[in-house]
Motif scaffolding. Sequence first.
Motif, short mmCIF file in Angstrom:
data_model
loop_
_atom_site.label_atom_id
_atom_site.label_comp_id
_atom_site.label_asym_id
_atom_site.label_seq_id
_atom_site.Cartn_x
_atom_site.Cartn_y
_atom_site.Cartn_z
N LYS A 24 0.84 -1.20 0.00
CA LYS A 24 0.00 0.00 0.00
C LYS A 24 0.87 1.24 0.00
O LYS A 24 1.84 1.34 0.75
CB LYS A 24 -0.92 -0.01 1.21
CG LYS A 24 -1.89 -1.18 1.16
CD LYS A 24 -2.98 -1.03 2.19
CE LYS A 24 -3.84 -2.28 2.16
NZ LYS A 24 -5.02 -2.14 1.43
N ARG A 25 0.54 2.16 -0.89
CA ARG A 25 1.22 3.44 -1.00
C ARG A 25 0.18 4.55 -0.95
O ARG A 25 -1.01 4.29 -1.06
CB ARG A 25 2.01 3.53 -2.32
CG ARG A 25 3.06 2.46 -2.50
CD ARG A 25 4.21 2.69 -1.50
NE ARG A 25 5.31 1.79 -1.72
CZ ARG A 25 5.58 0.72 -0.97
NH1 ARG A 25 4.80 0.41 0.05
NH2 ARG A 25 6.63 -0.04 -1.21
N GLY A 27 -2.25 6.85 -2.23
CA GLY A 27 -2.98 7.07 -3.46
C GLY A 27 -3.00 5.90 -4.43
O GLY A 27 -3.67 5.95 -5.46
N TYR A 28 -2.27 4.84 -4.15
CA TYR A 28 -2.26 3.66 -5.04
C TYR A 28 -1.75 2.45 -4.26
O TYR A 28 -1.30 2.55 -3.13
CB TYR A 28 -1.40 3.90 -6.27
CG TYR A 28 0.08 4.03 -6.00
CD1 TYR A 28 0.93 2.95 -6.22
CD2 TYR A 28 0.64 5.22 -5.55
CE1 TYR A 28 2.29 3.05 -5.98
CE2 TYR A 28 1.99 5.33 -5.31
CZ TYR A 28 2.81 4.24 -5.53
OH TYR A 28 4.16 4.35 -5.29
N ARG A 29 -1.84 1.28 -4.91
CA ARG A 29 -1.29 0.07 -4.33
C ARG A 29 -0.51 -0.68 -5.42
O ARG A 29 -0.78 -0.52 -6.61
CB ARG A 29 -2.39 -0.83 -3.74
CG ARG A 29 -3.32 -1.41 -4.76
CD ARG A 29 -4.47 -2.18 -4.09
NE ARG A 29 -5.35 -2.76 -5.08
CZ ARG A 29 -6.33 -2.13 -5.71
NH1 ARG A 29 -6.56 -0.85 -5.44
NH2 ARG A 29 -7.07 -2.74 -6.60
N TYR A 48 0.24 -1.54 -10.77
CA TYR A 48 0.14 -0.29 -10.02
C TYR A 48 -1.30 0.21 -10.20
O TYR A 48 -1.69 0.60 -11.30
CB TYR A 48 1.15 0.73 -10.53
CG TYR A 48 2.57 0.32 -10.22
CD1 TYR A 48 3.25 0.90 -9.15
CD2 TYR A 48 3.22 -0.65 -10.97
CE1 TYR A 48 4.56 0.53 -8.85
CE2 TYR A 48 4.53 -1.03 -10.67
CZ TYR A 48 5.18 -0.44 -9.62
OH TYR A 48 6.46 -0.81 -9.31
N VAL A 49 -2.08 0.16 -9.13
CA VAL A 49 -3.51 0.42 -9.20
C VAL A 49 -3.86 1.63 -8.34
O VAL A 49 -3.60 1.62 -7.13
CB VAL A 49 -4.31 -0.81 -8.72
CG1 VAL A 49 -5.80 -0.59 -8.87
CG2 VAL A 49 -3.87 -2.07 -9.47
N PRO A 50 -4.46 2.67 -8.92
CA PRO A 50 -4.83 3.84 -8.13
C PRO A 50 -5.98 3.53 -7.19
O PRO A 50 -6.83 2.69 -7.47
CB PRO A 50 -5.24 4.87 -9.19
CG PRO A 50 -5.53 4.11 -10.42
CD PRO A 50 -4.77 2.83 -10.35
N ASP A 51 -6.01 4.21 -6.05
CA ASP A 51 -7.07 4.03 -5.05
C ASP A 51 -8.23 4.98 -5.34
O ASP A 51 -8.43 5.97 -4.62
CB ASP A 51 -6.54 4.29 -3.63
CG ASP A 51 -5.61 3.19 -3.16
OD1 ASP A 51 -5.73 2.05 -3.64
OD2 ASP A 51 -4.76 3.49 -2.32
N ALA A 58 -4.61 1.66 -15.08
CA ALA A 58 -3.63 1.08 -14.17
C ALA A 58 -2.40 0.77 -15.01
O ALA A 58 -2.44 0.81 -16.23
CB ALA A 58 -4.18 -0.19 -13.52
#
Length: 74
Positions: A24-25, A27-29, A48-51, A58
Amino acid sequence: MFAAMGFPEEPPIPVEMKEYGVLKRQGYRIEKLAFQSMPDVWVSANAYVPDVKGKVPAVLVVHGHWPWARIDPV
């Protein structure tokens, strides 16, 4: 997803996918994945998938099959 990666509409084999974890980052994961490109040939990748809600772009980074795949400085 398969069309973007060059797969035909119906993959020639069942595309089995495994998830090895999620980072988890803000704004994205990052989803750590592997999938079969051919029988018993596994390809590692990071998604890399935006939240955000709804359909959004993606990024799928496919690392390949060589020993240094993901960490190769090239």
